[in-house]
Scaffold this active site. Structure first.
Site, PDB file in Angstrom:
ATOM      1  N   PHE A 122       0.853  -1.184   0.000  1.00 26.91           N
ATOM      2  CA  PHE A 122       0.000   0.000   0.000  1.00 26.91           C
ATOM      3  C   PHE A 122       0.892   1.238   0.000  1.00 26.91           C
ATOM      4  O   PHE A 122       1.658   1.441   0.936  1.00 26.91           O
ATOM      5  CB  PHE A 122      -0.864  -0.048   1.263  1.00 26.91           C
ATOM      6  CG  PHE A 122      -1.939   1.005   1.345  1.00 26.91           C
ATOM      7  CD1 PHE A 122      -2.778   1.272   0.268  1.00 26.91           C
ATOM      8  CD2 PHE A 122      -2.125   1.717   2.529  1.00 26.91           C
ATOM      9  CE1 PHE A 122      -3.792   2.228   0.368  1.00 26.91           C
ATOM     10  CE2 PHE A 122      -3.135   2.680   2.634  1.00 26.91           C
ATOM     11  CZ  PHE A 122      -3.969   2.928   1.547  1.00 26.91           C
ATOM     12  N   LEU A 124       1.014   4.887   0.484  1.00 24.78           N
ATOM     13  CA  LEU A 124       0.349   6.109   0.929  1.00 24.78           C
ATOM     14  C   LEU A 124       1.378   7.149   1.394  1.00 24.78           C
ATOM     15  O   LEU A 124       1.449   8.250   0.861  1.00 24.78           O
ATOM     16  CB  LEU A 124      -0.640   5.770   2.061  1.00 24.78           C
ATOM     17  CG  LEU A 124      -1.300   6.942   2.779  1.00 24.78           C
ATOM     18  CD1 LEU A 124      -2.184   7.741   1.819  1.00 24.78           C
ATOM     19  CD2 LEU A 124      -2.149   6.456   3.972  1.00 24.78           C
ATOM     20  N   ILE A 156       7.463   2.175   2.535  1.00 24.86           N
ATOM     21  CA  ILE A 156       6.357   1.321   2.116  1.00 24.86           C
ATOM     22  C   ILE A 156       6.655  -0.146   2.448  1.00 24.86           C
ATOM     23  O   ILE A 156       7.619  -0.722   1.947  1.00 24.86           O
ATOM     24  CB  ILE A 156       6.062   1.492   0.605  1.00 24.86           C
ATOM     25  CG1 ILE A 156       5.802   2.979   0.290  1.00 24.86           C
ATOM     26  CG2 ILE A 156       4.874   0.606   0.193  1.00 24.86           C
ATOM     27  CD1 ILE A 156       4.725   3.636   1.149  1.00 24.86           C
ATOM     28  N   GLN A 278       6.080 -11.752  45.144  1.00 25.96           N
ATOM     29  CA  GLN A 278       4.895 -10.979  44.800  1.00 25.96           C
ATOM     30  C   GLN A 278       5.199  -9.860  43.794  1.00 25.96           C
ATOM     31  O   GLN A 278       4.389  -9.555  42.922  1.00 25.96           O
ATOM     32  CB  GLN A 278       4.270 -10.397  46.065  1.00 25.96           C
ATOM     33  CG  GLN A 278       2.815 -10.075  45.868  1.00 25.96           C
ATOM     34  CD  GLN A 278       2.158  -9.628  47.153  1.00 25.96           C
ATOM     35  OE1 GLN A 278       2.701  -8.788  47.883  1.00 25.96           O
ATOM     36  NE2 GLN A 278       0.996 -10.172  47.438  1.00 25.96           N
ATOM     37  N   GLU A 363       0.358   2.734  10.548  1.00 23.65           N
ATOM     38  CA  GLU A 363      -1.089   2.737  10.290  1.00 23.65           C
ATOM     39  C   GLU A 363      -1.808   3.782  11.128  1.00 23.65           C
ATOM     40  O   GLU A 363      -2.871   3.545  11.682  1.00 23.65           O
ATOM     41  CB  GLU A 363      -1.688   1.342  10.520  1.00 23.65           C
ATOM     42  CG  GLU A 363      -1.110   0.378   9.535  1.00 23.65           C
ATOM     43  CD  GLU A 363      -2.124  -0.592   8.972  1.00 23.65           C
ATOM     44  OE1 GLU A 363      -1.679  -1.577   8.441  1.00 23.65           O
ATOM     45  OE2 GLU A 363      -3.340  -0.341   9.022  1.00 23.65           O
ATOM     46  N   THR A 365      -0.411   6.942  13.852  1.00 26.01           N
ATOM     47  CA  THR A 365       0.163   6.896  15.197  1.00 26.01           C
ATOM     48  C   THR A 365      -0.972   6.822  16.210  1.00 26.01           C
ATOM     49  O   THR A 365      -2.127   7.164  15.910  1.00 26.01           O
ATOM     50  CB  THR A 365       0.979   8.161  15.496  1.00 26.01           C
ATOM     51  OG1 THR A 365       0.075   9.276  15.448  1.00 26.01           O
ATOM     52  CG2 THR A 365       2.095   8.375  14.483  1.00 26.01           C
TER      53      THR A 365
END
Lengths: 382, 397, 259
Positions: A122, A124, A156, A278, A363, A365
Site C-alpha cells: 500500500f 500512501l 512502504i 509478589q 497505520e 500513530t
C-alpha cells in the site's frame, strides 16, 4: 477465555498457531538479525490457504471478515510481528481493490492474492505526508489511455517484494482531498522502481522501501474506483486494517507474557523461583490483564466492524491504540521480569520490545487514533 | 489378548502404575484394558493377585527348532572396507556361540573383499561364508537379501546378527521377512536363556523409557541388529584358524530392479560423530543458534566434534547427522560434554556408554546430572567461555 | 499415480519423562501424534501428487483413536484415509504389522508407490517398510533423503548411507522409506481441514482384509516381549562446587588427560 469462535474461525486459529510455532518461531531470530524477508514462511501461509481468509468467496477466498484476519495475525504476532506485518500489509494493498475496485479488476487480482501467487503493498506515506495525508505530492496525469505517475512514496511495507501496489496519487490538485485517487501499479511497470531496504529498529523481517515513480505509465483501467475517491477508500482501508494491527499487538503481548512467565517459573533466586515473589507476580498479573483486555477489545471491535461496516472509525481506532499500547507495555515489562537475560539477544523479549514500538507508530500513530476517537466523541455529544 | 479375571481382580491399581502405555485403568474396582494395549506384559508381572493373563491364539506349523544351529554375523563390506560394527558383533557372537557350544560364522557379501575373510577369522569367526561377485560391489537391497536368505536357508544358523547401519537396517528386515523370522532392532544386550538356549534380546523401547527383553520362541533363525559401538570387538589374533567357504550365486539372486547410478561419499563422513573421541554436545539450553556458535568454539579448542540433542536438531540449528540419542546416533566417545541438555532418557540412551560424561546445565535438577561424572550448575554463556580460557591456559603451561 | 502413505500414531516422545522418584513413566498429558518420520512421507507423497498427479491414500494400523491422526493427514493433503483396526492386531511385532498392512493394502487397491517414514519413534525398528515391500515382492529403497526425479514410470532418489549417499533409479511399483531431511512438512490448510472434517474414513478389521488369525497380533508375531524394566541409571555423579571460576578450574584439571 472463550470468545465463542465459529468452527471455521477455530480452524483458522489452529492452523495459524501451528504455523507460528513450527515455521515462524524457530526462524525469527535469524530473520531479525539478517533483515531477511520471510519468503519461505509466506509460501507456507499460502499453502495453508491463509491468504484467502479475507478474500471474497467469488474470487477463490473464504469471505472472512475483520475478525477472521485478526485471529490469523494475532497468532503470527505471537511469533514475530515482522512476519505478521508482511502478511498484514499485503491486505492493505488489496483492500482498496476489494472495497472500490471494478469487477474486472477484482477478477484480475484477487484470485492470485487468495492463493499467494501475488502479494500486495500500500503506497500512501510520503516524506511530507505522514499523519497528515493531505500533503501528498505524487501525481497521476491522464495521457490518452494511460496514467503517468511521478513522485516518491516513503517507508512502504512490502516494497520490492510485492507484485501489486495500491498507490495514492493526486489526480486533480485543485480539488483538495477530493483530488486524490488510488491506482494499481504492478511490479515491472515502466518507470516504477523501489529504493533500497531501510534499516529499522525492529520488524526487520519485513521489507520497507521507497516506491519511485518517474514518468511511470500504466493503463487507464488501473484506476481503483472513480477518480477523486482515493481518500475515502484510504480511510475505509485503514479502518478495516487497524484491528489487524491491534491483533498483532495482542499476539506480541501474549508472546512476551509467555516468555516472561516461563522464565519466572524457571529462574531461581534466593532459593526459589522468582514467580514466587509478589513483585514479579504482580507484574505478570498486570501483563495478563493487559493482554486479555486488549484481546477482548480487538475481537469486539472486529465483530462490530463485520456487522456494521458503516460505523467503524471509532472502534477501529480504539482497538488499535489500546492493544498496541498494551503490547509496548507488556514487552517492556517482560524484559524487566527477565532482567539481564531479557536484555540479551539470546532471549526473544528484547526483539519483542524493539518490534512493539512500530505498532504505536504505523497505520496512524496512536496520537492520530486518539484524534479520530476525539472527533467522533465531539460529534456524538453535539 | 489380555484377559482380566473378574474374580481375582481387587482393583488395587498396580497394573495401572506399571503400564508404560496408559492402556489399563481401574474403573469401578475392576481393571479395564484399553485400545492402546500392546500386550507387553508389564501389568501381568505387576499383578499380585494374578488376575491378568495374556491369552494366545493357537500357532500353526512351528519350525523344528533343532534343525537350526550356529551363530552367524553379517559382515558388512563396502568400498574396500569392513564395517567396524561387524567385528564388534563377532565379539558378542563369540560369547553366544561358546555358551551354546556351536560354531561362529561370518557371512561376507561384496566384491574384491581381499583379506576381509582373514580379518573376520582373526576377530573370532570359525567359518567365513563368502559371497563374492562384481554385481555385489555396490549395495542393492534385492541381491543382498537374496544371497543372504539363500545362505541362511542352506546352513540354518539359529542366530543371525547384523549391524544397525544404513545397509544392515535396509536389507536385513527384508531377509527376516523372506525367512518368516523374528527380528529385533538395535539390541543393547544379547544373552542366552539358560533353560532353552533361546536368544535374549534386550533393547530400549518407547523412546528409551523402558527396556524390553525379547525372544523368538517358536521360529528360527533368531535375528537381531545391534548399533555400532554398543558391543566390543575381540583383539585381532593373527594365529586364529578358520575356514573360508565360497558360496555360488545365481543370476536370479543378483538381479535387481534398483540401479545404483552413483555413490557419493560426502558430508556424512565429515560429521561422523560416532568416530569422535571427544564430543561437545548442545541442547535446548543453548537457547539459540548463536549459543551454538559458542559450543563450536569449545569443540575447536578441545579438538572435538559437535553433536546435539534432538530438540536442537528439530530447531534447525544443526543438521540431523549430528543428533545423539534414540532417534539419532549412539556414541561412545572418551569424553562427552553435554551443554544445556536436560537429559531426556532418549538422549541418554545414545551416550551413556561414554567413558567420561560432563554436564553443564542451569537447572540443578536436570536429569543429565544423574548420568554425569562431573556436573557444573551454571549459565552456559558464562561457563563455556571460562572453560575455553582455562583449557587454553592449561595447554600453554 | 496411486500413492499410499503408511502412517502410525505414536506417543509424543518429547513429553515422556521418567519420574525420578518412582522410576515409572510420567505420562500425564502425553499426547498422541503422527509419527514425525511419517509426516515427511506424507509431505513427499503430496508433493509428488502435485507434480505428477494421482491420488494419495493414507493408511494406518492402530486403535480407533488413530482416526484423528488420519483426519490430520487429510488436512495436510491426503485425498482419503483408511484405518486398519482390530483388537486382534494388539501386540503385533514388525512381522505381524507388515503382514497386516500387506493384506490391507491389497484390499485397498494397486499402488504404484508406497511411502513410509524411516521408522516410528516409539519402536524405532525401521523394519515395517522393508518388510512390507518384501511381502509385496516389490523393490524398496530405505532412508531416502531426496527424490531427484519422478515421472510416470519411475524415480531417481538419493538414499542416505553411513558415509554419504547413493543415487539410485527404480521403476514403479516401489516402496520408499524416508528420512527427515527429505522435506519440510507443511501445516494443514484451511481447505484441507474442512475436507478432513467431512471425509468418511474407511475402517477395515481383520476379517475385512482377509487376515489369518494366527498371523496377526501377538499370535502372529515371531518375537515376544518377555520382560520390561526401567533402564539403569548410570550414576557416579560428582557435582563440582564453588564459584563458577572454581568449578571450571576443577573441571579443566580433571579433563587434562583428554587434552
Amino acid at each position: 477465555m472463550d470468545y465463542f469462535l465459529t468452527e471455521q474461525q477455530q480452524m483458522i486459529v489452529d492452523i495459524a498457531r501451528q504455523l507460528t510455532d513450527e515455521k515462524i518461531i524457530p526462524h525469527r531470530a535469524e530473520l531479525d538479525e539478517q533483515h531477511q524477508f520471510p519468503r519461505e514462511i509466506l509460501k507456507q501461509m499460502a499453502q495453508a490457504d491463509l491468504f484467502g481468509v479475507p478474500i471474497p468467496e467469488a474470487y477463490g477466498g473464504f469471505g472472512g471478515g475483520c475478525l477472521d484476519i485478526a485471529l490469523t495475525v494475532e497468532q503470527f504476532g505471537r511469533g514475530c510481528i515482522g512476519v505478521g506485518t508482511a502478511f498484514a500489509a499485503n491486505f492493505l494493498g488489496v483492500y482498496p481493490i476489494i472495497i472500490a475496485g471494478s469487477e474486472a479488476m477484482k477478477e484480475k487480482y484477487l484470485p492470485d492474492v487468495a492463493t499467494g501467487k501475488k502479494f500486495g503493498a500500500f503506497g500512501l506515506t510520503e516524506a511530507n505526508a505522514g499523519s497528515d495525508a493531505s500533503g501528498i505530492q505524487t501525481t497521476a496525469v491522464l495521457d490518452g489511455d494511460h496514467w503517468v505517475l511521478n513522485g516518491t512514496k516513503q517507508w512502504i511495507t512490502n516494497g520490492g517484494e510485492a507484485q501489486i501496489y495500491a498507490v495514492v496519487a493526486i489526480t486533480d490538485r485543485s480539488r483538495g482531498p477530493r483530488g486524490a485517487s488510488i491506482l494499481v501499479v504492478e511490479e515491472g511497470d515502466p518507470g516504477f522502481s523501489c529504493g533500497p531496504k531501510e534499516k529499522k529498529m525492529g520488524i526487520r523481517a519485513s521489507s520497507t522501501t521507497e516506491l519511485i515513480f518517474k514518468d511511470c505509465r500504466i493503463p487507464a483501467d488501473r484506476l481503483v474506483g472513480r477518480q477523486g475517491t482515493g481518500f475515502i477508500t484510504v480511510m475505509k482501508t485503514l479502518d478495516l486494517s487497524r484491528p489487524g494491527i491491534g491483533a498483532l499487538g495482542v499476539g506480541l503481548a501474549q508472546g512476551a507474557l509467555d516468555e516472561a512467565a516461563r522464565y519466572a517459573k524457571q529462574r531461581q533466586q534466593f532459593g526459589k523461583p522468582i514467580i514466587a515473589f509478589q513483585a514479579v507476580q504482580h507484574m505478570l498479573a498486570d501483563m495478563a490483564i493487559g493482554v486479555e483486555s486488549a484481546r477482548a477489545l480487538v475481537y469486539a471491535a472486529a465483530r462490530h466492524i463485520d456487522a456494521h461496516p458503516k460505523e467503524m472509525s471509532k472502534v477501529s481506532a480504539m482497538c488499535k491504540a489500546y492493544a498496541t499500547d498494551v503490547a509496548m507495555k507488556v514487552a517492556t515489562d517482560a524484559v524487566q521480569v527477565m532482567g539481564g537475560y531479557g536484555y540479551m539477544c539470546e532471549y526473544p523479549v528484547e526483539k519483542m520490545m524493539r518490534d512493539a514500538k512500530i505498532l504505536q507508530i504505523y497505520e496512524g500513530t496512536n496520537q492520530i487514533q486518539r484524534n479520530v476517537i476525539g472527533q467522533e466523541l465531539n460529534k456524538e455529544y453535539s | 489378548m489380555l484377559q482380566v479375571s473378574e474374580e481375582l481382580c481387587i482393583g488395587c491399581g498396580l497394573c495401572e502404575e506399571s503400564c508404560p502405555f496408559a492402556a489399563i485403568a481401574v474403573v469401578d474396582g475392576l481393571a479395564v484394558v484399553g485400545d492402546t494395549c500392546t500386550l507387553c506384559g508389564a501389568c501381568v508381572e505387576s499383578c499380585t493377585p494374578g488376575a491378568l493373563t495374556i491369552v494366545l491364539a493357537e500357532k500353526s506349523g512351528a519350525t523344528r527348532l533343532t534343525d537350526w544351529s550356529g551363530v552367524w554375523v553379517y559382515a558388512e563390506f563396502r568400498k574396500g572396507e569392513l564395517a567396524p560394527v561387524s567385528l564388534e558383533l563377532l565379539g558378542i557372537g563369540r560369547q553366544l556361540a561358546d555358551t551354546r557350544g556351536v560354531p561362529l560364522a561370518a557371512l561376507l557379501i561384496g566384491a574384491e573383499t581381499g583379506d576381509a575373510a582373514r580379518q573376520l577369522i582373526g576377530h573370532g569367526a570359525d567359518t567365513v561364508y563368502l559371497v563374492e561377485d562384481p554385481a555385489l560391489a555396490l549395495f542393492r537391497e534385492e541381491p543382498y537379501a537374496a544371497v543372504a536368505t539363500a545362505a541362511i536357508r542352506r546352513f540354518r544358523p539359529e542366530i543371525v546378527l547384523a549391524g544397525a547401519t544404513a545397509i544392515g537396517r535396509s536389507f536385513i528386515p527384508g531377509v527376516a521377512t523372506l525367512l518368516d523370522a523374528g527380528l529385533t532392532a538395535d539390541c543393547t544386550a544379547l544373552a542366552i536363556r539358560a533353560e532353552d538356549g533361546a536368544l535374549l534380546q534386550t533393547r530400549p523401547a518407547f523412546g528409551g523409557n523402558i527396556m524390553a527383553t525379547i525372544v523368538c520362541e517358536e521360529s528360527r533363525p533368531q535375528m537381531a541388529t545391534v548399533r555400532p559401538k554398543v558391543m566390543k570387538a575381540l583383539v585381532f589374533d593373527a594365529q586364529r584358524q578358520g575356514e573360508v567357504v565360497v558360496l555360488d550365486t545365481t543370476a536370479g539372486q543378483l538381479a535387481s530392479r534398483v540401479q545404483v547410478l552413483e555413490s557419493v561419499v560426502g558430508q556424512a563422513a565429515e560429521v561422523n560423530i560416532q568416530e569422535a573421541d571427544i564430543l561437545v554436545s548442545g541442547g535446548r539450553g543453548l537457547e539459540s543458534a548463536e549459543g551454538f556458535a559458542l559450543l563450536r568454539r569449545l569443540a575447536e579448542v578441545l579438538g572435538a566434534k559437535v553433536s546435539a540433542s534432538r530438540a536442537v536438531v528439530d530447531a534447525g540449528w544443526i543438521p540431523y547427522p549430528h543428533q545423539v540419542g534414540q532417534t539419532g546416533k549412539t556414541v561412545a566417545p572418551k569424553l562427552y560434554i553435554a551443554c544445556g541438555i536436560s537429559g531426556a532418557i532418549q538422549h541418554v540412551a545414545g551416550m551413556q556408554t561414554a567413558e567420561t560424561i560432563v554436564a553443564i546445565n542451569r537447572d540443578p535438577n536436570a536429569t543429565i546430572f544423574s548420568v554425569a561424572d562431573y556436573g557444573i550448575v551454571g549459565d552456559l554463556s558464562e561457563v563455556i567461555p571460562k572453560l575455553i580460557d582455562k583449557i587454553e591456559e592449561l595447554r600453554q603451561r | 499415480m496411486k500413492i499410499c502413505v503408511c502412517i502410525k500414531q505414536v506417543p509424543d516422545a518429547k513429553e515422556v519423562r521418567l519420574d525420578p522418584v518412582t522410576n515409572t513413566l510420567a505420562r500425564e498429558g502425553v499426547q498422541s501424534i503422527m509419527n514425525p518420520f511419517d509426516e515427511h512421507a506424507l509431505e513427499e507423497a503430496v508433493r509428488l501428487r502435485e507434480s505428477v498427479g494421482g491420488e494419495v491414500v493414507a493408511v494406518s494400523m492402530g486403535p480407533p483413536q488413530a482416526e484423528a491422526m488420519l483426519r490430520e493427514a487429510i488436512s495436510c493433503g491426503a485425498d482419503r484415509a483408511v484405518l486398519v483396526s482390530d483388537r486382534a492386531f494388539a501386540g503385533a511385532d514388525t512381522w505381524a504389522t507388515a503382514y497386516t498392512l500387506e493384506h490391507a493394502l491389497r484390499r485397498i487397491g494397486d499402488f504404484d508407490l508406497i511411502l513410509c517414514g524411516k521408522q516410528a519413534i516409539d519402536g524405532d525398528t525401521a523394519q515395517v517398510g522393508p518388510g512390507l515391500a518384501t511381502r509385496f515382492a516389490i523393490p524398496y529403497v530405505a532412508c531416502v533423503q531426496k527424490i531427484r526425479h519422478a515421472d510416470a514410470t519411475g524415480l531417481v532418489v538419493e538414499r542416505m548411507m553411513d558415509d554419504g549417499y547413493d543415487v539410485v533409479a527404480v521403476d514403479y511399483p516401489v516402496l520408499l522409506t524416508v528420512v527427515k531431511d527429505i522435506n519440510e512438512p507443511r501445516v494443514p490448510s484451511l481447505k484441507g481441514k474442512m475436507k478432513a472434517k467431512k471425509e468418511t474414513i474407511l475402517h477395515l478389521n481383520a476379517a475385512d482384509i482377509g487376515a489369518e488369525p494366527a498371523a496377526i497380533g501377538l499370535a502372529g508375531s515371531p518375537t515376544r516381549v518377555v520382560k520390561v524394566f526401567p533402564p539403569e541409571a548410570r550414576g557416579g555423579r560428582a557435582m563440582l562446587s564453588g564459584t563458577v571460576d572454581e568449578q571450571v578450574a576443577q573441571l579443566a584439571e580433571r579433563l587434562r588427560r583428554y587434552l
